[in-house]
Design an enzyme around this catalytic site. Structure first.
Site, PDB file in Angstrom:
ATOM      1  N   GLY A  12       0.824  -1.214   0.000  1.00  0.00           N
ATOM      2  CA  GLY A  12       0.000   0.000   0.000  1.00  0.00           C
ATOM      3  C   GLY A  12       0.854   1.258   0.000  1.00  0.00           C
ATOM      4  O   GLY A  12       0.380   2.338   0.348  1.00  0.00           O
ATOM      5  N   SER A 141      -8.235  -1.510  12.285  1.00  0.00           N
ATOM      6  CA  SER A 141      -9.058  -0.307  12.143  1.00  0.00           C
ATOM      7  C   SER A 141      -9.949  -0.168  13.366  1.00  0.00           C
ATOM      8  O   SER A 141     -10.324  -1.169  13.986  1.00  0.00           O
ATOM      9  CB  SER A 141      -9.933  -0.426  10.892  1.00  0.00           C
ATOM     10  OG  SER A 141     -10.897   0.598  10.870  1.00  0.00           O
ATOM     11  N   TYR A 155     -16.011  -4.566   5.645  1.00  0.00           N
ATOM     12  CA  TYR A 155     -14.742  -3.926   6.017  1.00  0.00           C
ATOM     13  C   TYR A 155     -14.450  -4.159   7.505  1.00  0.00           C
ATOM     14  O   TYR A 155     -13.349  -4.571   7.873  1.00  0.00           O
ATOM     15  CB  TYR A 155     -14.805  -2.416   5.723  1.00  0.00           C
ATOM     16  CG  TYR A 155     -13.546  -1.677   6.114  1.00  0.00           C
ATOM     17  CD1 TYR A 155     -12.413  -1.707   5.309  1.00  0.00           C
ATOM     18  CD2 TYR A 155     -13.479  -0.956   7.312  1.00  0.00           C
ATOM     19  CE1 TYR A 155     -11.256  -1.032   5.682  1.00  0.00           C
ATOM     20  CE2 TYR A 155     -12.330  -0.280   7.684  1.00  0.00           C
ATOM     21  CZ  TYR A 155     -11.220  -0.323   6.859  1.00  0.00           C
ATOM     22  OH  TYR A 155     -10.070   0.335   7.235  1.00  0.00           O
TER      23      TYR A 155
HETATM   24  N1  NAD Z   1      -7.640   6.212   6.382  1.00  0.00           N
HETATM   25  C1  NAD Z   1      -8.278   5.788   7.453  1.00  0.00           C
HETATM   26  O1  NAD Z   1      -9.063   6.532   8.088  1.00  0.00           O
HETATM   27  C2  NAD Z   1      -8.054   4.379   7.946  1.00  0.00           C
HETATM   28  C3  NAD Z   1      -8.674   4.010   9.144  1.00  0.00           C
HETATM   29  C4  NAD Z   1      -8.483   2.716   9.621  1.00  0.00           C
HETATM   30  C5  NAD Z   1      -7.709   1.824   8.914  1.00  0.00           C
HETATM   31  N2  NAD Z   1      -7.128   2.194   7.747  1.00  0.00           N
HETATM   32  C6  NAD Z   1      -6.346   1.186   7.041  1.00  0.00           C
HETATM   33  O2  NAD Z   1      -5.053   1.674   6.754  1.00  0.00           O
HETATM   34  C7  NAD Z   1      -4.554   1.071   5.550  1.00  0.00           C
HETATM   35  C8  NAD Z   1      -4.078   2.173   4.608  1.00  0.00           C
HETATM   36  O3  NAD Z   1      -5.216   2.959   4.262  1.00  0.00           O
HETATM   37  P1  NAD Z   1      -5.121   4.410   3.595  1.00  0.00           P
HETATM   38  O4  NAD Z   1      -6.130   5.241   4.257  1.00  0.00           O
HETATM   39  O5  NAD Z   1      -3.714   4.836   3.516  1.00  0.00           O
HETATM   40  O6  NAD Z   1      -5.699   4.048   2.150  1.00  0.00           O
HETATM   41  P2  NAD Z   1      -5.230   4.413   0.660  1.00  0.00           P
HETATM   42  O7  NAD Z   1      -6.396   4.090  -0.204  1.00  0.00           O
HETATM   43  O8  NAD Z   1      -4.666   5.777   0.626  1.00  0.00           O
HETATM   44  O9  NAD Z   1      -4.069   3.347   0.393  1.00  0.00           O
HETATM   45  C9  NAD Z   1      -4.321   1.985   0.220  1.00  0.00           C
HETATM   46  C10 NAD Z   1      -3.362   1.444  -0.818  1.00  0.00           C
HETATM   47  O10 NAD Z   1      -3.585   0.025  -0.937  1.00  0.00           O
HETATM   48  C11 NAD Z   1      -3.451  -0.314  -2.317  1.00  0.00           C
HETATM   49  N3  NAD Z   1      -4.170  -1.572  -2.616  1.00  0.00           N
HETATM   50  C12 NAD Z   1      -5.510  -1.777  -2.609  1.00  0.00           C
HETATM   51  N4  NAD Z   1      -5.772  -3.054  -2.943  1.00  0.00           N
HETATM   52  C13 NAD Z   1      -4.585  -3.668  -3.187  1.00  0.00           C
HETATM   53  C14 NAD Z   1      -4.214  -4.976  -3.584  1.00  0.00           C
HETATM   54  N5  NAD Z   1      -5.135  -5.929  -3.819  1.00  0.00           N
HETATM   55  N6  NAD Z   1      -2.891  -5.260  -3.735  1.00  0.00           N
HETATM   56  C15 NAD Z   1      -1.954  -4.312  -3.523  1.00  0.00           C
HETATM   57  N7  NAD Z   1      -2.254  -3.042  -3.149  1.00  0.00           N
HETATM   58  C16 NAD Z   1      -3.557  -2.728  -2.981  1.00  0.00           C
HETATM   59  C17 NAD Z   1      -4.069   0.873  -3.051  1.00  0.00           C
HETATM   60  O11 NAD Z   1      -3.654   0.918  -4.405  1.00  0.00           O
HETATM   61  C18 NAD Z   1      -3.581   2.047  -2.220  1.00  0.00           C
HETATM   62  O12 NAD Z   1      -2.354   2.562  -2.717  1.00  0.00           O
HETATM   63  C19 NAD Z   1      -5.706   0.227   4.992  1.00  0.00           C
HETATM   64  O13 NAD Z   1      -5.522  -1.104   5.357  1.00  0.00           O
HETATM   65  C20 NAD Z   1      -6.916   0.821   5.674  1.00  0.00           C
HETATM   66  O14 NAD Z   1      -7.973  -0.106   5.772  1.00  0.00           O
HETATM   67  C21 NAD Z   1      -7.286   3.453   7.241  1.00  0.00           C
END
Ligand code: NAD
Length: 243
Positions: A12, A141, A155
């Protein structure tokens, strides 16, 4: 430097929290493999790291496919020789009313967020166990602890799974001097959440978090300062949920 001679994989790494982790690990001396389905985004993160004189490669894979995961690990080993740190940020999210949630949506969410994290951990652990050293951080999360607030049940369930998967792997890996923990962010400002309309007033600290604020905690868990912590889930949510 904190991570001198350390080799890290950040899934990611093209966006949001993963990108912040990749940049920060590199700034602190680690070699970084930026792994993502988004090839262009991964290359951009890698370029930023290379511009600052650190070492990085980008690898395009889908973490839900075991052959892709094998390919990524083989590439990292060929480039850097070992793996010390794995940060699993890749994931997807969805806003969905429970009554409308489809079987396909359920399967896709669990396949990427939960199975993908499992596949990455299992493959990388084989290498870490050989070296009797490793740090793994998975992304849970807030929704995985309290149920979906803005997001679908698929999710929330996938992230509850990640938190428990992390504890199971931590028990398996502990005899090999490998720490495995999860971080559970609350409302963080990234590409994933740009349409969510989080209300900062619902956060005790009074604001939405930044990717860097999550990355700081992840880096602590990747460092030897956290060597006696394993199987923990650390909340980074501004006080929304105090578990
Ligand atoms: N942003 C929030 O508020 C939040 C809250 C709780 C948890 N999270 C978790 O944190 C992590 C990062 O989230 P973020 O907010 O930076 O999201 P984001 O969408 O900015 O980044 C996620 C990345 O994962 C990549 N991705 C998606 N599916 C994929 C796959 N099958 N194979 C390889 N890469 C893949 C995407 O291309 C993207 O670059 C995630 O697991 C998300 O669930 C985020």
């Amino acid at each position: 430097m904190l991570f001198e001679d350390k080799v890290s994989i950040v899934t990611g790494g093209a966006s949001g929290i993963g990108k912040a982790c990749a940049l920060s690990l590199a700034e602190n001396g680690a070699k970084v493999a930026v792994v993502d389905l988004n090839e262009k985004g991964a290359e951009e993160t890698t370029s930023k790291i290379l511009e600052k004189g650190s070492q990085a490669i980008s690898i395009k894979i889908d973490i839900s496919k075991s052959e892709d995961v094998d390919k990524a690990v083989d590439t990292v080993l060929k480039s850097f020789g070992k793996i010390d740190i794995l940060v699993n940020c890749a994931g997807i999210c969805q806003i969905r009313n429970f009554d409308d949630l489809t079987e396909n949506e359920w399967d896709k969410m669990l396949s990427i967020n939960l199975k993908g994290t499992f596949l990455m951990c299992q493959r990388v652990l084989k290498e870490m166990k050989k070296n009797r050293y490793g740090k793994i951080v998975n992304l849970g999360s807030l929704a995985g602890e309290v149920g979906g607030i803005y997001v679908g049940a698929n999710y929330a369930a996938s992230k509850a799974g990640v938190i428990c998967l992390t504890k199971s792997i931590a028990k398996n890996a502990a005899p090999y001097n490998i720490n495995v923990n999860s971080v559970s962010p609350g409302f963080i400002n990234t590409e994933m959440t740009k349409d969510f309309g989080y209300d900062p007033k619902t956060v005790p600290l009074g604001r939405i978090g930044t990717p860097e604020e999550v990355a700081d905690v992840i880096l602590f868990l990747c460092s030897d300062a956290s060597r006696y912590i394993t199987g923990a889930n650390i909340d980074v949510n501004g006080g929304v949920f105090m578990g």
